[in-house]
Design a protein around this motif. Structure first.
Motif, mmCIF file in Angstrom:
data_model
loop_
_atom_site.group_PDB
_atom_site.id
_atom_site.type_symbol
_atom_site.label_atom_id
_atom_site.label_comp_id
_atom_site.label_asym_id
_atom_site.label_seq_id
_atom_site.Cartn_x
_atom_site.Cartn_y
_atom_site.Cartn_z
ATOM 1 N N ALA A 31 34.016 -8.214 11.976
ATOM 2 C CA ALA A 31 35.073 -9.228 12.088
ATOM 3 C C ALA A 31 34.629 -10.299 13.064
ATOM 4 O O ALA A 31 33.972 -10.004 14.066
ATOM 5 C CB ALA A 31 36.385 -8.611 12.578
ATOM 6 N N GLY A 32 34.999 -11.544 12.770
ATOM 7 C CA GLY A 32 34.749 -12.656 13.685
ATOM 8 C C GLY A 32 33.268 -12.869 13.937
ATOM 9 O O GLY A 32 32.575 -13.444 13.115
ATOM 10 N N ASP A 33 32.799 -12.376 15.063
ATOM 11 C CA ASP A 33 31.392 -12.526 15.454
ATOM 12 C C ASP A 33 30.700 -11.184 15.677
ATOM 13 O O ASP A 33 29.580 -11.158 16.160
ATOM 14 C CB ASP A 33 31.300 -13.335 16.755
ATOM 15 C CG ASP A 33 31.760 -14.765 16.578
ATOM 16 O OD1 ASP A 33 31.514 -15.328 15.498
ATOM 17 O OD2 ASP A 33 32.364 -15.320 17.512
ATOM 18 N N GLU A 34 31.370 -10.074 15.344
ATOM 19 C CA GLU A 34 30.842 -8.761 15.716
ATOM 20 C C GLU A 34 30.703 -7.817 14.534
ATOM 21 O O GLU A 34 31.442 -7.916 13.550
ATOM 22 C CB GLU A 34 31.762 -8.106 16.753
ATOM 23 C CG GLU A 34 31.856 -8.898 18.030
ATOM 24 C CD GLU A 34 32.811 -8.272 19.025
ATOM 25 O OE1 GLU A 34 32.657 -8.585 20.222
ATOM 26 O OE2 GLU A 34 33.700 -7.493 18.630
ATOM 27 N N ALA A 35 29.767 -6.887 14.680
ATOM 28 C CA ALA A 35 29.591 -5.819 13.697
ATOM 29 C C ALA A 35 29.153 -4.555 14.433
ATOM 30 O O ALA A 35 28.506 -4.624 15.489
ATOM 31 C CB ALA A 35 28.546 -6.207 12.660
ATOM 32 N N ARG A 36 29.513 -3.405 13.850
ATOM 33 C CA ARG A 36 29.099 -2.106 14.392
ATOM 34 C C ARG A 36 28.701 -1.221 13.212
ATOM 35 O O ARG A 36 29.443 -1.113 12.230
ATOM 36 C CB ARG A 36 30.232 -1.471 15.199
ATOM 37 C CG ARG A 36 29.825 -0.216 15.929
ATOM 38 C CD ARG A 36 30.864 0.275 16.942
ATOM 39 N NE ARG A 36 32.215 0.392 16.409
ATOM 40 C CZ ARG A 36 33.224 -0.451 16.657
ATOM 41 N NH1 ARG A 36 33.045 -1.504 17.426
ATOM 42 N NH2 ARG A 36 34.408 -0.249 16.135
ATOM 43 N N ALA A 68 26.437 -9.099 11.881
ATOM 44 C CA ALA A 68 27.153 -9.921 12.861
ATOM 45 C C ALA A 68 26.991 -11.406 12.535
ATOM 46 O O ALA A 68 27.922 -12.195 12.735
ATOM 47 C CB ALA A 68 26.657 -9.630 14.275
ATOM 48 N N ALA A 69 25.837 -11.793 12.009
ATOM 49 C CA ALA A 69 25.621 -13.199 11.639
ATOM 50 C C ALA A 69 26.605 -13.643 10.566
ATOM 51 O O ALA A 69 27.067 -14.783 10.575
ATOM 52 C CB ALA A 69 24.183 -13.403 11.171
ATOM 53 N N ARG A 70 26.970 -12.747 9.653
ATOM 54 C CA ARG A 70 27.877 -13.086 8.552
ATOM 55 C C ARG A 70 29.279 -12.530 8.750
ATOM 56 O O ARG A 70 30.104 -12.554 7.825
ATOM 57 C CB ARG A 70 27.295 -12.604 7.222
ATOM 58 C CG ARG A 70 27.185 -11.106 7.082
ATOM 59 C CD ARG A 70 26.495 -10.728 5.766
ATOM 60 N NE ARG A 70 26.365 -9.298 5.609
ATOM 61 C CZ ARG A 70 27.256 -8.514 5.005
ATOM 62 N NH1 ARG A 70 28.353 -9.022 4.489
ATOM 63 N NH2 ARG A 70 27.042 -7.215 4.909
ATOM 64 N N ALA A 71 29.574 -12.042 9.964
ATOM 65 C CA ALA A 71 30.847 -11.359 10.217
ATOM 66 C C ALA A 71 32.066 -12.248 10.015
ATOM 67 O O ALA A 71 33.161 -11.751 9.763
ATOM 68 C CB ALA A 71 30.857 -10.778 11.633
ATOM 69 N N HIS A 72 31.905 -13.558 10.117
ATOM 70 C CA HIS A 72 33.042 -14.461 9.936
ATOM 71 C C HIS A 72 33.512 -14.492 8.483
ATOM 72 O O HIS A 72 34.682 -14.749 8.223
ATOM 73 C CB HIS A 72 32.695 -15.863 10.436
ATOM 74 C CG HIS A 72 31.580 -16.518 9.696
ATOM 75 N ND1 HIS A 72 30.315 -15.957 9.576
ATOM 76 C CD2 HIS A 72 31.534 -17.697 9.032
ATOM 77 C CE1 HIS A 72 29.551 -16.768 8.868
ATOM 78 N NE2 HIS A 72 30.270 -17.825 8.531
ATOM 79 N N GLU A 103 26.092 -14.888 18.864
ATOM 80 C CA GLU A 103 26.313 -15.729 20.042
ATOM 81 C C GLU A 103 26.489 -17.197 19.682
ATOM 82 O O GLU A 103 27.163 -17.933 20.386
ATOM 83 C CB GLU A 103 25.158 -15.565 21.023
ATOM 84 C CG GLU A 103 25.008 -14.161 21.570
ATOM 85 C CD GLU A 103 26.186 -13.724 22.412
ATOM 86 O OE1 GLU A 103 26.942 -14.575 22.921
ATOM 87 O OE2 GLU A 103 26.380 -12.499 22.566
ATOM 88 N N ARG A 104 25.847 -17.606 18.595
ATOM 89 C CA ARG A 104 25.985 -19.003 18.147
ATOM 90 C C ARG A 104 25.723 -19.043 16.649
ATOM 91 O O ARG A 104 24.715 -18.547 16.171
ATOM 92 C CB ARG A 104 25.020 -19.912 18.879
ATOM 93 C CG ARG A 104 25.177 -21.367 18.478
ATOM 94 C CD ARG A 104 24.374 -22.272 19.372
ATOM 95 N NE ARG A 104 24.459 -23.621 18.914
ATOM 96 C CZ ARG A 104 25.276 -24.540 19.412
ATOM 97 N NH1 ARG A 104 26.083 -24.238 20.387
ATOM 98 N NH2 ARG A 104 25.279 -25.764 18.948
ATOM 99 N N ARG A 105 26.654 -19.664 15.946
ATOM 100 C CA ARG A 105 26.534 -19.788 14.499
ATOM 101 C C ARG A 105 26.561 -21.260 14.153
ATOM 102 O O ARG A 105 27.546 -21.946 14.390
ATOM 103 C CB ARG A 105 27.680 -19.051 13.810
ATOM 104 C CG ARG A 105 27.565 -19.015 12.306
ATOM 105 C CD ARG A 105 28.730 -18.268 11.651
ATOM 106 N NE ARG A 105 28.694 -16.846 11.954
ATOM 107 C CZ ARG A 105 29.612 -16.218 12.685
ATOM 108 N NH1 ARG A 105 30.627 -16.890 13.201
ATOM 109 N NH2 ARG A 105 29.524 -14.925 12.915
ATOM 110 N N GLY A 106 25.456 -21.751 13.609
ATOM 111 C CA GLY A 106 25.401 -23.128 13.156
ATOM 112 C C GLY A 106 25.708 -23.198 11.673
ATOM 113 O O GLY A 106 26.218 -22.244 11.088
ATOM 114 N N LYS A 107 25.361 -24.329 11.048
ATOM 115 C CA LYS A 107 25.602 -24.467 9.614
ATOM 116 C C LYS A 107 24.783 -23.485 8.802
ATOM 117 O O LYS A 107 25.229 -22.994 7.771
ATOM 118 C CB LYS A 107 25.293 -25.895 9.162
ATOM 119 C CG LYS A 107 26.309 -26.901 9.645
ATOM 120 C CD LYS A 107 25.982 -28.278 9.120
ATOM 121 C CE LYS A 107 26.984 -29.274 9.657
ATOM 122 N NZ LYS A 107 26.700 -30.629 9.224
#
Length: 139
Positions: A31-36, A68-72, A103-107
């Motif tokens: 979710a959001g910016d995190e994954a487990r 986590a990169a695609r968690a959004h 930590e940072r997601r660009g385009k």
């Protein structure tokens, strides 16, 4: 938030990945910016000492960092690993739980860091990576 408890053994957070089945990876949270992600103990993934092999840690960390990169938007994007660095801190013979945060997601590029711990909370591995988001297209 959707539950991923009943995903097929070759699926991680709605995306089919045969490597996931080979290592028994199970998505616990995204979710959001995190994954487990959980990697259960498996004697086929051990080194000559019986500890989890470094390559198995690499598979786990690449998987959790990319999630986590695609968690959004987990179902909308796949990712391509651009680079990844791992630091092996300690060994284990048991289950491994990895967590990661974007930590940072660009385009298109995402910068992610994560950690793996054993069941007692001992730090096993640290990782950082850069991942390229790839929008999935319907088959």
């Amino acid at each position: 938030m959707p539950s991923f408890d009943h995903e097929a053994p070759d699926t991680l957070f709605s995306l089919r990945m045969p490597m996931v089945q080979a290592f028994g990876l199970r998505g616990l949270h995204i979710a959001g910016d995190e994954a487990r992600v959980l990697m259960p103990a498996n004697p086929q993934h051990t080194n000559s000492r019986g500890d989890v092999h470094g390559g198995a840690y690499a598979v786990l960390m690449d998987s959790v960092l990319s999630c986590a990169a695609r968690a959004h938007e987990p179902a909308r994007f796949g990712v391509i690993t651009v680079d990844m660095a791992l630091h092996y801190v300690a060994g284990t013979r048991g289950d491994v739980i990895a967590t990661a945060r974007c930590e940072r997601r660009g385009k298109s590029l995402c910068f992610v860091r994560g950690e793996a711990h054993d069941a007692d909370g001992n730090l096993l591995t640290l990782a950082t990576g850069t991942f390229k988001l790839v929008e999935r297209t319907p088959a």
